[in-house]
Design an enzyme around this catalytic site. Structure first.
Site, PDB file in Angstrom:
ATOM      1  N   GLU A 358      31.687  26.921  56.297  1.00 54.28           N
ATOM      2  CA  GLU A 358      31.223  25.740  57.059  1.00 54.28           C
ATOM      3  C   GLU A 358      32.372  24.742  57.268  1.00 54.28           C
ATOM      4  O   GLU A 358      32.216  23.534  57.167  1.00 54.28           O
ATOM      5  CB  GLU A 358      29.991  25.125  56.404  1.00 54.28           C
ATOM      6  CG  GLU A 358      28.893  26.186  56.300  1.00 54.28           C
ATOM      7  CD  GLU A 358      27.481  25.686  56.314  1.00 54.28           C
ATOM      8  OE1 GLU A 358      27.250  24.535  56.689  1.00 54.28           O
ATOM      9  OE2 GLU A 358      26.599  26.493  55.952  1.00 54.28           O
TER      10      GLU A 358
HETATM   11  C1  LIG Z   1      30.842  33.967  52.030  1.00 55.18           C
HETATM   12  C2  LIG Z   1      31.016  33.495  53.434  1.00 55.18           C
HETATM   13  C3  LIG Z   1      29.902  33.266  54.220  1.00 55.18           C
HETATM   14  C4  LIG Z   1      30.053  32.861  55.542  1.00 55.18           C
HETATM   15  N1  LIG Z   1      28.944  32.668  56.320  1.00 55.18           N
HETATM   16  C5  LIG Z   1      29.094  32.389  57.644  1.00 55.18           C
HETATM   17  C6  LIG Z   1      27.964  32.302  58.510  1.00 55.18           C
HETATM   18  O1  LIG Z   1      26.804  32.401  58.077  1.00 55.18           O
HETATM   19  N2  LIG Z   1      28.172  32.113  59.836  1.00 55.18           N
HETATM   20  C7  LIG Z   1      29.422  31.969  60.358  1.00 55.18           C
HETATM   21  O2  LIG Z   1      29.537  31.794  61.565  1.00 55.18           O
HETATM   22  N3  LIG Z   1      30.515  32.022  59.561  1.00 55.18           N
HETATM   23  C8  LIG Z   1      30.376  32.235  58.231  1.00 55.18           C
HETATM   24  N4  LIG Z   1      31.482  32.315  57.407  1.00 55.18           N
HETATM   25  C9  LIG Z   1      32.813  32.169  57.998  1.00 55.18           C
HETATM   26  C10 LIG Z   1      33.492  30.863  57.606  1.00 55.18           C
HETATM   27  O3  LIG Z   1      32.876  29.778  58.219  1.00 55.18           O
HETATM   28  C11 LIG Z   1      34.967  31.030  57.972  1.00 55.18           C
HETATM   29  O4  LIG Z   1      35.500  31.894  56.983  1.00 55.18           O
HETATM   30  C12 LIG Z   1      35.721  29.729  57.968  1.00 55.18           C
HETATM   31  O5  LIG Z   1      35.348  28.975  59.091  1.00 55.18           O
HETATM   32  C13 LIG Z   1      37.233  29.941  58.001  1.00 55.18           C
HETATM   33  O6  LIG Z   1      37.605  30.830  58.993  1.00 55.18           O
HETATM   34  P1  LIG Z   1      38.630  32.019  58.672  1.00 55.18           P
HETATM   35  O7  LIG Z   1      38.144  32.685  57.440  1.00 55.18           O
HETATM   36  O8  LIG Z   1      38.795  32.832  59.891  1.00 55.18           O
HETATM   37  O9  LIG Z   1      39.982  31.299  58.305  1.00 55.18           O
HETATM   38  P2  LIG Z   1      41.129  30.831  59.306  1.00 55.18           P
HETATM   39  O10 LIG Z   1      40.579  29.931  60.347  1.00 55.18           O
HETATM   40  O11 LIG Z   1      41.899  32.023  59.756  1.00 55.18           O
HETATM   41  O12 LIG Z   1      42.030  29.959  58.343  1.00 55.18           O
HETATM   42  C14 LIG Z   1      42.921  30.545  57.384  1.00 55.18           C
HETATM   43  C15 LIG Z   1      43.582  29.400  56.635  1.00 55.18           C
HETATM   44  O13 LIG Z   1      44.291  28.541  57.564  1.00 55.18           O
HETATM   45  C16 LIG Z   1      43.831  27.209  57.452  1.00 55.18           C
HETATM   46  N5  LIG Z   1      43.801  26.585  58.775  1.00 55.18           N
HETATM   47  C17 LIG Z   1      43.271  27.091  59.910  1.00 55.18           C
HETATM   48  N6  LIG Z   1      43.425  26.213  60.930  1.00 55.18           N
HETATM   49  C18 LIG Z   1      44.050  25.140  60.412  1.00 55.18           C
HETATM   50  C19 LIG Z   1      44.493  23.887  60.963  1.00 55.18           C
HETATM   51  N7  LIG Z   1      44.294  23.584  62.247  1.00 55.18           N
HETATM   52  N8  LIG Z   1      45.123  23.023  60.139  1.00 55.18           N
HETATM   53  C20 LIG Z   1      45.319  23.308  58.816  1.00 55.18           C
HETATM   54  N9  LIG Z   1      44.924  24.478  58.243  1.00 55.18           N
HETATM   55  C21 LIG Z   1      44.302  25.372  59.031  1.00 55.18           C
HETATM   56  C22 LIG Z   1      42.426  27.321  56.893  1.00 55.18           C
HETATM   57  O14 LIG Z   1      42.026  26.130  56.261  1.00 55.18           O
HETATM   58  C23 LIG Z   1      42.576  28.480  55.931  1.00 55.18           C
HETATM   59  O15 LIG Z   1      43.107  28.027  54.728  1.00 55.18           O
HETATM   60  C24 LIG Z   1      31.358  32.662  56.069  1.00 55.18           C
HETATM   61  C25 LIG Z   1      32.471  32.867  55.256  1.00 55.18           C
HETATM   62  C26 LIG Z   1      32.313  33.269  53.953  1.00 55.18           C
HETATM   63  C27 LIG Z   1      33.534  33.466  53.109  1.00 55.18           C
END
Ligand SMILES: Cc1cc2nc3c(=O)[nH]c(=O)nc-3n(C[C@H](O)[C@H](O)[C@H](O)COP(=O)(O)OP(=O)(O)OC[C@H]3O[C@@H](n4cnc5c(N)ncnc54)[C@H](O)[C@@H]3O)c2cc1C
Length: 377
Positions: A358
């Protein structure tokens, strides 16, 4: 904000605590080990009237405020964070979107059954190249007659496969260079909705997290949620409220870890030491601060005040607190803290995930800082 709780709020907290200890706690470790989602828990939450707490009674809800809702998520998460996130996604994301943007027909068909606990909800925004940067999503929805054809995939869908109702965000007006996003209500069983594999996770292992694929998935036009082009706004506003649920979940995890340390019994000589006093008092202080930030955001939401900044602050602080408190709890328990049959190692793994979903905590900092800047101009 009144810093006292109503009799109803105190009563529900006691009831949820009793229910959680009696019906959820006994299997929480085993479900975590087996990565097993237990639908019976959601069914019982529905029977007890907690599957639609903040929604109006006319739609099957309990008509409670968001503070009561936050307390319930906190108490459930205090024994089982997977149950907390299951209910938070169902209520704050899926049901909220239909409650806020749905037509009367959509509320009659979906919201009532969601709030009554007959249907479980899920929220589908994340894709393989679209996590923090939700705007880069690629799933498309193309209008064809009186329906939309959805194509693409969504990842990490909490309640995926188990839920009957999915709020799905897709790109519409595909030809336009300025992307337009639209939200849809997709039912389990719509042709072309395919469930992928279940993720094996670090934490909240007894909640299901699944990939969903859409292959010419036919969604009736009446299942479009809100106007075309409003999808991004709906997705972001949903997350504002969702963060209150995750902050409550994180507060509950931290409290559960402190409970476990306090209960850690005979042979724990450190209990009477200065070191134990210093650590446990600091843990309790941080948990109380996380709780108050969470309740503040929930209270503002109930009052109809802006709450996006407060929700992001609460989520950031509570999730960081949960990780710190759980790390400390493992340390205080020594080798026992590392054992699988002890609760604190599970709490630590669950806590870590609250810093990620989230909106990661890096994204919360961006949200908070942007809101601070906009308030100062
Ligand atoms: C257990 C679990 C349940 C989930 N449930 C749902 C769900 O029900 N529905 C849904 O839609 N999603 C869900 N998610 C997805 C979750 O919302 C995403 O994992 C989250 O938004 C981060 O996206 P990403 O993993 O692609 O990381 P990325 O966006 O690839 O980020 C990787 C790293 O880079 C950092 N980063 C990225 N952009 C920036 C920036 N502009 N400035 C500084 N740092 C940055 C991030 O903070 C992170 O540390 C779930 C995830 C998990 C782990």
């Amino acid at each position: 904000m009144h810093l006292s709780y109503t009799a109803d709020q105190q009563d529900i907290r006691t009831k949820v605590r009793e229910f959680a200890l009696k019906e959820i706690e006994p299997t929480s470790g085993e479900r975590d080990d087996e990565e097993r989602f237990d639908r019976v828990i959601f069914d019982r939450i529905g029977e007890l009237g907690w599957s639609g707490l903040p929604w109006p009674k006319a739609y099957g809800g309990a008509g409670a405020d968001f503070l009561t809702y936050a307390m319930v998520i906190e108490e459930l998460s205090r024994v089982c964070a997977s149950t907390g996130v299951m209910l938070s996604v169902h209520t704050s994301l899926a049901s909220w979107a239909i409650h806020t943007y749905g037509t009367e027909a959509q509320k009659g068909t979906y919201l009532k059954s969601l709030t009554e606990g007959k249907l479980l909800g899920a929220y589908c925004l994340t894709e393989s190249d679209s996590g923090s940067d939700a705007g880069s999503m690629r799933t498309t929805a193309t209008k064809e007659g009186d329906a939309y054809l959805l194509n693409g995939s969504k990842l990490f869908v909490t309640n995926g496969g188990e839920a009957e109702v999915y709020i799905v965000f897709a790109v519409t007006d595909v030809a336009n260079k300025q992307k337009s996003y639209t939200a849809f209500i997709v039912e389990k069983g719509f042709p072309g909705l395919i469930f992928g594999s279940k993720e094996k996770k670090l934490g909240i292992r007894s909640s299901t997290t699944m990939e969903l694929r859409f292959e010419d998935c036919r969604v009736p036009a009446e299942n479009r949620l809100g106007p075309e082009g409003e999808g991004f706004h709906i997705a972001m506003r949903s997350l504002d409220g969702g963060r209150i649920g995750i902050a409550a979940q994180a507060t509950g995890i931290a409290q559960g870890a402190l409970d476990a340390v306090l209960a850690y019994g005979a042979g724990f000589d450190a209990r009477s030491s200065e070191m134990f006093e210093a650590h446990s008092s600091e843990m309790a202080t941080h948990i109380e601060a996380a709780r108050l930030l969470t309740y503040q955001a929930a209270w503002r939401k109930s009052q109809g005040l802006t709450y996006g900044k407060q929700a992001a602050i609460a989520k950031l602080f509570a999730s960081d607190t949960a990780v710190k408190v759980c790390l400390r709890a493992v340390q205080l328990c020594g080798i026992a803290g590392c054992l699988k049959d002890r609760k604190v190692e599970r709490y630590l793994r669950d806590a870590k995930v609250t810093q990620i979903y989230e909106g990661t905590n890096e994204i919360q900092r961006i949200v908070i800082s942007r809101l601070l800047l906009s308030e100062s101009t």
